[in-house]
Design a protein around this motif. Structure first.
Motif, PDB file in Angstrom:
ATOM      1  N   SER A 477       0.834  -1.199   0.000  1.00  0.00           N
ATOM      2  CA  SER A 477       0.000   0.000   0.000  1.00  0.00           C
ATOM      3  C   SER A 477       0.865   1.244   0.000  1.00  0.00           C
ATOM      4  CB  SER A 477      -0.925   0.012   1.222  1.00  0.00           C
ATOM      5  OG  SER A 477      -0.188   0.338   2.367  1.00  0.00           O
ATOM      6  N   ALA A 479       0.346   3.748   1.838  1.00  0.00           N
ATOM      7  CA  ALA A 479       0.542   4.215   3.208  1.00  0.00           C
ATOM      8  C   ALA A 479       1.789   3.609   3.830  1.00  0.00           C
ATOM      9  CB  ALA A 479      -0.678   3.856   4.057  1.00  0.00           C
ATOM     10  N   VAL A 511      -3.949   7.807   1.333  1.00  0.00           N
ATOM     11  CA  VAL A 511      -3.595   6.424   1.032  1.00  0.00           C
ATOM     12  C   VAL A 511      -4.458   5.962  -0.137  1.00  0.00           C
ATOM     13  CG1 VAL A 511      -2.951   5.895   3.409  1.00  0.00           C
ATOM     14  CG2 VAL A 511      -5.305   5.496   2.664  1.00  0.00           C
ATOM     15  N   SER A 518      -7.821   0.520   3.632  1.00  0.00           N
ATOM     16  CA  SER A 518      -7.558   1.956   3.582  1.00  0.00           C
ATOM     17  C   SER A 518      -7.546   2.590   4.969  1.00  0.00           C
ATOM     18  CB  SER A 518      -8.601   2.650   2.697  1.00  0.00           C
ATOM     19  OG  SER A 518      -8.534   2.194   1.373  1.00  0.00           O
ATOM     20  N   ASP A 521      -4.467   1.393   6.953  1.00  0.00           N
ATOM     21  CA  ASP A 521      -3.242   2.006   6.433  1.00  0.00           C
ATOM     22  C   ASP A 521      -3.153   3.473   6.839  1.00  0.00           C
ATOM     23  OD1 ASP A 521      -2.641  -0.401   5.304  1.00  0.00           O
ATOM     24  OD2 ASP A 521      -3.268   0.140   3.282  1.00  0.00           O
ATOM     25  N   ASP A 522      -4.310   4.149   6.812  1.00  0.00           N
ATOM     26  CA  ASP A 522      -4.327   5.552   7.219  1.00  0.00           C
ATOM     27  C   ASP A 522      -3.992   5.681   8.704  1.00  0.00           C
ATOM     28  OD1 ASP A 522      -4.852   8.348   6.816  1.00  0.00           O
ATOM     29  OD2 ASP A 522      -6.760   8.068   7.846  1.00  0.00           O
TER      30      ASP A 522
END
Length: 536
Positions: A477, A479, A511, A518, A521-522
């Motif tokens: 990802s 991020a 991200v 999502s 990852d954020d």
């Protein structure tokens, strides 16, 4: 002369006109020869369709550039489209439209930052003139007896800048007498595409499209048994509800233009009972759920409008509308932090949806949000009980959601899952062209927060699993890449402080969007940013 001899003469003529040295595979360099003509005209539809696909690839590769093969194959593609004996006429027209569309967009297309200065899309110099000459030969197909062929011709001719003004008027006139709703929608989309190229009739086309956004159609179908005359009058009236197509057409004609009216019209059209009554042919089939998610996607950065649409769909009485609302909610939550508190209460209501597919997706959205969804943990935990929830995939996703919330009530279920199967068996379903069809369900990840239960968990491991090496979940990802970069900050992290604070204060997540991970990852990115700020 027999039909077979006539066909052989036709194909020989087309072969002689083609410079086959330029008709090659864009990546392997494989050369095509006259035999592709016989394959394109084959009575076997599979062979003809595969040939059409290969020719499209030779002309535009991945769809970014127009190669020298395009100008060579276009003449016989046009002839194939006009020949009633060809079994894949619509597919040929779609190929022509794709090549012509690439020819229009490639010169101004944006490229990824990593490719800037090293590569950009190209268009063969012979293509524009070849296309505009060929476009004139497609005009008779607008009057073909087959509505699918007419729609294919509309899509291809909508890429003809040289004929744009004339075609805008022609498509509008045809719309007024087109009996089929799906075919009428193709004409609206064609006007939007042509408005990008038109000069004299551009404003006229835009005004017409804006008017089409206001026309709701002819209403619900009367009961034929109760009032035959009313049903006949309704059936004979041509007043199509093409509001969704009008919004899409305006988005094409005015790229980058944000109109708040789009969201209002889209919501009203999707909620209308007649919105699901346009039946496309099998060659153009798309599910109701995908139509909904595409309509939402066109609203772009209009978060208030998209939130309103999601709420309306999530409480709709039809299953597919609620399913579409769940996918919109997932997309918004993956992109905007403020969408989490705005949508979670309504999403949580769908955990008790009448249809198991919607219950599964609602649980996945709650799992996606982790601790933020914990206020609904009791509702989720109830789904672990077979008496309350007979659907096994729903129970699995309830356990996954509780794990993501950090709620220990999932542990007994996960232990049993570990003992009997070793992993989750079911995967979520979603829109066919979105990342929601993928899954990141992982039993190892679900068990990770519950270290206090390690003795029970280890005792539940079958010998073959305990001895084996677990394969970690493979996920890349944007991020995580940013987090790694944060770990390699220069000696003076104060230089980065303003940028990190801006990252934490932004609503839109920096991200990858439209992905189950999502939010996680954020959160990881923000945690790394806060750690750096704490050290400043």
């Amino acid at each position: 002369m027999s039909a077979q001899e006539t066909r052989a003469e036709q194909l020989a003529r087309l072969a002689a006109r083609t410079d086959w040295s330029k008709v090659t595979d864009a990546y392997t360099g494989e050369r095509y020869g006259p035999d592709v003509l016989a394959e394109l005209w084959a009575t076997d539809r599979i062979t003809a369709d595969d040939t059409c696909t290969n020719l499209r690839f030779a002309a535009i590769g991945d769809g970014s550039s127009v190669s020298g093969a395009a100008a060579e194959i276009l003449p016989f593609l046009v002839e194939a489209a006009r020949d009633p004996d060809v079994t894949v006429r619509f597919e040929v027209l779609r190929t022509i439209a794709d090549i012509a569309g690439t020819g229009n967009t490639a010169p101004t297309a944006k490229v990824d930052r990593i490719l800037e200065g090293r590569w950009r899309p190209t268009v063969d110099a012979r293509w524009p003139a070849t296309w505009e000459r060929a476009a004139e030969e497609l005009l008779p197909l607008l009057d073909d007896s087959d509505s699918l062929i007419r729609a294919g011709a509309v899509r291809a001719l909508a890429q003809s800048a040289a004929h744009a003004d004339w075609l805008i008027a022609d498509f509008r006139a045809r719309f007024d007498v087109e009996a089929g709703l799906w075919s009428a929608g193709r004409l609206v989309l064609g006007v939007g595409e042509l408005a990008r190229h038109g000069t004299g009739r551009r404003e006229e086309a835009l005004a017409w499209l804006r008017h089409r956004m206001t026309v709701e159609g002819k209403g619900a179908e009367p009961d034929i048994d109760q009032d035959l005359d009313a049903w006949i009058a309704w059936d004979e009236e041509i007043r199509h509800d093409v509001r969704l197509q009008a919004v899409e057409a305006l988005c094409r004609a005015l790229p980058g233009h944000a109109d708040p009216l789009y969201a209002h019209v889209t919501t009203a059209a999707l909620l209308a009972s007649s919105a699901a009554s346009a039946y496309p042919p099998a060659e153009c089939f798309s599910s109701r759920i995908d139509d909904i998610t595409e309509a939402d996607r066109r609203l772009g950065a209009d978060l208030p409008g998209r939130l309103a649409l999601a709420h309306a769909l999530l409480r709709h009485d039809r299953r597919d509308e609620r399913a579409g609302g769940l996918r919109i909610a997932a997309a918004l939550i993956s992109r905007w932090r403020s969408a989490v508190p705005a949508l979670l209460p309504t999403v949580a209501e769908r955990v008790s949806d009448a249809h198991p597919e919607n219950r599964v997706f609602a649980l996945r959205v709650l799992a996606m949000c982790g601790a933020a969804a914990h206020p609904w943990a009791d509702l989720v935990a109830a789904r672990l009980c077979p008496a309350e929830e007979p659907n096994e995939p729903t129970r699995e996703h309830a356990a996954w959601a509780l794990s993501r919330m950090g709620d220990e009530r999932c542990v007994p279920y996960l232990v049993e899952l570990l003992r009997t199967r070793g992993d989750f068996a079911h995967r979520p379903t979603g829109s066919i062209d979105r990342r929601w069809s993928r899954s990141d369900l992982s039993l190892a990840e679900a068990l990770a927060p519950f270290a206090a239960h390690s003795d029970v968990l280890l005792a539940s491991l079958p010998e073959d699993l305990a001895a084996g090496e677990q394969i970690p979940h493979d996920h890349r990802s944007d991020a995580m890449a940013v987090v790694r970069r944060l770990c390699r900050l220069p000696a003076d992290p104060a230089q980065m402080a303003p940028h990190l604070r801006a990252l934490l204060d932004a609503d839109e997540r920096p991200v990858r969007h439209d992905d189950w991970r999502s939010v996680r990852d954020d959160e990881a990115l923000c945690a790394a940013a806060r750690a750096v700020l704490d050290a400043v």
